[in-house]
Design a protein around this motif. Structure first.
Motif, PDB file in Angstrom:
ATOM      1  N   ARG A  12       0.821  -1.209   0.000  1.00 22.50           N
ATOM      2  CA  ARG A  12       0.000   0.000   0.000  1.00 22.50           C
ATOM      3  C   ARG A  12       0.860   1.266   0.000  1.00 22.50           C
ATOM      4  O   ARG A  12       0.588   2.214  -0.736  1.00 22.50           O
ATOM      5  N   GLU A  13       1.905   1.273   0.819  1.00 27.23           N
ATOM      6  CA  GLU A  13       2.747   2.474   0.919  1.00 27.23           C
ATOM      7  C   GLU A  13       3.450   2.791  -0.390  1.00 27.23           C
ATOM      8  O   GLU A  13       3.471   3.944  -0.833  1.00 27.23           O
ATOM      9  N   VAL A  14       4.008   1.769  -1.050  1.00 21.18           N
ATOM     10  CA  VAL A  14       4.738   2.041  -2.288  1.00 21.18           C
ATOM     11  C   VAL A  14       3.788   2.466  -3.407  1.00 21.18           C
ATOM     12  O   VAL A  14       4.130   3.319  -4.232  1.00 21.18           O
ATOM     13  N   ASP A  15       2.601   1.892  -3.434  1.00 19.98           N
ATOM     14  CA  ASP A  15       1.660   2.242  -4.495  1.00 19.98           C
ATOM     15  C   ASP A  15       1.113   3.654  -4.344  1.00 19.98           C
ATOM     16  O   ASP A  15       0.705   4.273  -5.331  1.00 19.98           O
ATOM     17  N   ARG A  16       1.106   4.172  -3.135  1.00 25.26           N
ATOM     18  CA  ARG A  16       0.606   5.526  -2.903  1.00 25.26           C
ATOM     19  C   ARG A  16       1.704   6.589  -2.952  1.00 25.26           C
ATOM     20  O   ARG A  16       1.418   7.783  -3.014  1.00 25.26           O
ATOM     21  N   SER A  17       2.949   6.164  -2.930  1.00 26.40           N
ATOM     22  CA  SER A  17       4.061   7.109  -2.832  1.00 26.40           C
ATOM     23  C   SER A  17       4.269   7.890  -4.131  1.00 26.40           C
ATOM     24  O   SER A  17       4.102   7.356  -5.230  1.00 26.40           O
ATOM     25  N   THR A  18       4.657   9.150  -3.976  1.00 26.67           N
ATOM     26  CA  THR A  18       5.023   9.973  -5.133  1.00 26.67           C
ATOM     27  C   THR A  18       6.525  10.284  -5.125  1.00 26.67           C
ATOM     28  O   THR A  18       6.980  11.173  -5.840  1.00 26.67           O
ATOM     29  N   GLY A  26      12.554  -8.238  -3.034  1.00 29.16           N
ATOM     30  CA  GLY A  26      11.602  -9.213  -2.539  1.00 29.16           C
ATOM     31  C   GLY A  26      11.952 -10.606  -2.987  1.00 29.16           C
ATOM     32  O   GLY A  26      12.539 -10.808  -4.055  1.00 29.16           O
ATOM     33  N   SER A  27      11.583 -11.562  -2.184  1.00 30.26           N
ATOM     34  CA  SER A  27      11.849 -12.959  -2.514  1.00 30.26           C
ATOM     35  C   SER A  27      10.886 -13.434  -3.589  1.00 30.26           C
ATOM     36  O   SER A  27       9.905 -12.759  -3.917  1.00 30.26           O
ATOM     37  N   ALA A  28      11.169 -14.609  -4.126  1.00 22.30           N
ATOM     38  CA  ALA A  28      10.239 -15.231  -5.063  1.00 22.30           C
ATOM     39  C   ALA A  28       8.896 -15.417  -4.365  1.00 22.30           C
ATOM     40  O   ALA A  28       8.839 -15.779  -3.186  1.00 22.30           O
ATOM     41  N   GLY A  29       7.809 -15.140  -5.091  1.00 19.52           N
ATOM     42  CA  GLY A  29       6.482 -15.331  -4.519  1.00 19.52           C
ATOM     43  C   GLY A  29       6.001 -14.189  -3.657  1.00 19.52           C
ATOM     44  O   GLY A  29       4.918 -14.269  -3.070  1.00 19.52           O
ATOM     45  N   SER A  30       6.777 -13.100  -3.570  1.00 17.97           N
ATOM     46  CA  SER A  30       6.352 -11.979  -2.718  1.00 17.97           C
ATOM     47  C   SER A  30       5.236 -11.158  -3.348  1.00 17.97           C
ATOM     48  O   SER A  30       4.535 -10.418  -2.657  1.00 17.97           O
ATOM     49  N   GLY A  31       5.076 -11.254  -4.667  1.00 14.82           N
ATOM     50  CA  GLY A  31       4.018 -10.530  -5.351  1.00 14.82           C
ATOM     51  C   GLY A  31       4.403  -9.137  -5.804  1.00 14.82           C
ATOM     52  O   GLY A  31       3.565  -8.391  -6.306  1.00 14.82           O
ATOM     53  N   LYS A  32       5.680  -8.771  -5.704  1.00 22.42           N
ATOM     54  CA  LYS A  32       6.099  -7.399  -6.024  1.00 22.42           C
ATOM     55  C   LYS A  32       5.900  -7.052  -7.493  1.00 22.42           C
ATOM     56  O   LYS A  32       5.497  -5.931  -7.810  1.00 22.42           O
ATOM     57  N   SER A  33       6.181  -7.974  -8.395  1.00 21.70           N
ATOM     58  CA  SER A  33       6.032  -7.686  -9.824  1.00 21.70           C
ATOM     59  C   SER A  33       4.564  -7.639 -10.233  1.00 21.70           C
ATOM     60  O   SER A  33       4.165  -6.800 -11.048  1.00 21.70           O
ATOM     61  N   VAL A  34       3.761  -8.521  -9.671  1.00 23.68           N
ATOM     62  CA  VAL A  34       2.323  -8.509  -9.946  1.00 23.68           C
ATOM     63  C   VAL A  34       1.715  -7.200  -9.469  1.00 23.68           C
ATOM     64  O   VAL A  34       0.932  -6.558 -10.175  1.00 23.68           O
ATOM     65  N   ASP A  35       2.088  -6.784  -8.266  1.00 26.05           N
ATOM     66  CA  ASP A  35       1.566  -5.529  -7.729  1.00 26.05           C
ATOM     67  C   ASP A  35       2.017  -4.340  -8.570  1.00 26.05           C
ATOM     68  O   ASP A  35       1.228  -3.431  -8.858  1.00 26.05           O
ATOM     69  N   THR A  36       3.290  -4.340  -8.973  1.00 28.13           N
ATOM     70  CA  THR A  36       3.821  -3.239  -9.776  1.00 28.13           C
ATOM     71  C   THR A  36       3.056  -3.108 -11.089  1.00 28.13           C
ATOM     72  O   THR A  36       2.665  -2.011 -11.487  1.00 28.13           O
ATOM     73  N   ALA A  37       2.844  -4.221 -11.768  1.00 27.21           N
ATOM     74  CA  ALA A  37       2.124  -4.196 -13.045  1.00 27.21           C
ATOM     75  C   ALA A  37       0.706  -3.666 -12.853  1.00 27.21           C
ATOM     76  O   ALA A  37       0.231  -2.817 -13.617  1.00 27.21           O
ATOM     77  N   GLN A  38       0.011  -4.169 -11.855  1.00 22.64           N
ATOM     78  CA  GLN A  38      -1.362  -3.729 -11.603  1.00 22.64           C
ATOM     79  C   GLN A  38      -1.410  -2.240 -11.276  1.00 22.64           C
ATOM     80  O   GLN A  38      -2.286  -1.510 -11.757  1.00 22.64           O
ATOM     81  N   ASN A  39      -0.452  -1.776 -10.481  1.00 21.50           N
ATOM     82  CA  ASN A  39      -0.416  -0.361 -10.104  1.00 21.50           C
ATOM     83  C   ASN A  39      -0.216   0.530 -11.322  1.00 21.50           C
ATOM     84  O   ASN A  39      -0.845   1.591 -11.450  1.00 21.50           O
ATOM     85  N   LEU A  42      -3.462   0.779 -13.436  1.00 22.38           N
ATOM     86  CA  LEU A  42      -4.417   1.692 -12.795  1.00 22.38           C
ATOM     87  C   LEU A  42      -3.969   3.147 -12.938  1.00 22.38           C
ATOM     88  O   LEU A  42      -4.771   4.036 -13.230  1.00 22.38           O
ATOM     89  N   ARG A  43      -2.688   3.403 -12.726  1.00 23.93           N
ATOM     90  CA  ARG A  43      -2.166   4.771 -12.782  1.00 23.93           C
ATOM     91  C   ARG A  43      -2.317   5.365 -14.174  1.00 23.93           C
ATOM     92  O   ARG A  43      -2.731   6.511 -14.339  1.00 23.93           O
ATOM     93  N   ASN A  51       3.246   8.220 -19.230  1.00 24.84           N
ATOM     94  CA  ASN A  51       3.728   7.134 -20.079  1.00 24.84           C
ATOM     95  C   ASN A  51       4.823   6.378 -19.348  1.00 24.84           C
ATOM     96  O   ASN A  51       5.590   6.960 -18.568  1.00 24.84           O
ATOM     97  N   LEU A  52       4.891   5.072 -19.614  1.00 21.80           N
ATOM     98  CA  LEU A  52       5.800   4.180 -18.893  1.00 21.80           C
ATOM     99  C   LEU A  52       6.747   3.480 -19.858  1.00 21.80           C
ATOM    100  O   LEU A  52       6.329   3.021 -20.929  1.00 21.80           O
ATOM    101  N   VAL A  53       8.016   3.390 -19.475  1.00 19.58           N
ATOM    102  CA  VAL A  53       8.954   2.520 -20.179  1.00 19.58           C
ATOM    103  C   VAL A  53       9.424   1.451 -19.203  1.00 19.58           C
ATOM    104  O   VAL A  53       9.774   1.739 -18.054  1.00 19.58           O
ATOM    105  N   CYS A  54       9.358   0.197 -19.659  1.00 24.12           N
ATOM    106  CA  CYS A  54       9.819  -0.940 -18.867  1.00 24.12           C
ATOM    107  C   CYS A  54      11.204  -1.343 -19.359  1.00 24.12           C
ATOM    108  O   CYS A  54      11.405  -1.524 -20.568  1.00 24.12           O
ATOM    109  N   VAL A  55      12.138  -1.473 -18.440  1.00 25.32           N
ATOM    110  CA  VAL A  55      13.533  -1.707 -18.801  1.00 25.32           C
ATOM    111  C   VAL A  55      14.036  -3.006 -18.200  1.00 25.32           C
ATOM    112  O   VAL A  55      13.853  -3.271 -17.008  1.00 25.32           O
TER     113      VAL A  55
END
Length: 210
Positions: A12-18, A26-39, A42-43, A51-55
């Motif tokens: 929640r904190e990272v998704d709301r941060s500016t 994060g370890s495997a299975g932490s969900g960080k990449s799934v959360d990042t993509a979803q965020n 939405l954004r 606009n976003l560039v993925c590297v």
């Protein structure tokens, strides 16, 4: 528009941060990449002109990582109506929000030619505002500085630039630890996640990680 959005509270904190830099180990299975993509989906749907560039170090690895995560997020949210909201192409890899024209493109940093392509990125609508460096430990500090330099110029009120790095922990001597974790910077938010904070993993995977 009924969105199927599932979020882990630990992000929640990272998704709301500016803040300009979001650094997520994060370890495997932490969900960080799934959360990042979803965020990001939405954004970019919400804020016109972003606009976003993925590297990735190697451009070709985007197909099975960042692109797969982002398109997966779109289909989870919208199901069979996904194409109504996002135009998704594989050659070249790209996503475009149909409502506002915001785009997501993909780049590599494997050689000087790829670095130069990244330096010349422009968008028909809006500016490059967001960068996602997946498996950021593959990148050199010079790679990230080239990317960081692209995030500049005046933005409309309420908008901000942000570079998010996601990666699995490596070794204590890595430059990312020294630059972002070992010293205080008001523009940096660091975050550590494990499988224990991911409420969407199945019981068998949880036992495996244990």
């Amino acid at each position: 528009m009924n969105l199927n959005v599932k979020a882990n509270p630990c992000f929640r904190e990272v998704d709301r941060s500016t803040k300009r830099y979001i650094v997520m180990k994060g370890s495997a299975g932490s969900g960080k990449s799934v959360d990042t993509a979803q965020n990001y989906i939405l954004r970019l749907m919400k804020d016109k002109g972003r606009n976003l560039v993925c590297v990735r170090k190697s451009h070709i690895t985007n197909r099975d990582s960042t692109y797969a995560e982002l398109t997966g997020a779109v289909y989870r949210m919208f199901g069979d109506k996904a194409e109504r909201y996002w135009k998704m192409t594989t050659s070249p890899l790209s996503l475009e929000c149909r409502a506002n024209g915001n785009r997501i493109i993909f780049r590599g940093m494997n050689d000087d030619k790829q670095r130069e392509k990244l330096k010349s990125i422009t968008f028909q609508k809006g500016k490059l505002t967001d960068v996602w460096c997946e498996e950021a430990t593959e990148l050199t500090q010079a790679d990230v500085e080239i990317i960081d330099d692209r995030l500049r110029g005046e933005l409309p009120p309420g908008q901000f630039y942000q570079l998010r790095m996601t990666f699995n922990p490596v070794n204590k001597n890595h430059w990312i630890k020294k630059v972002y974790f070992d010293r205080y910077d008001p523009d940096v938010l660091t975050h550590h996640s494990t499988y224990l904070g991911n409420r969407f993993i199945d019981e068998a995977y949880h036992r495996r990680m244990e």
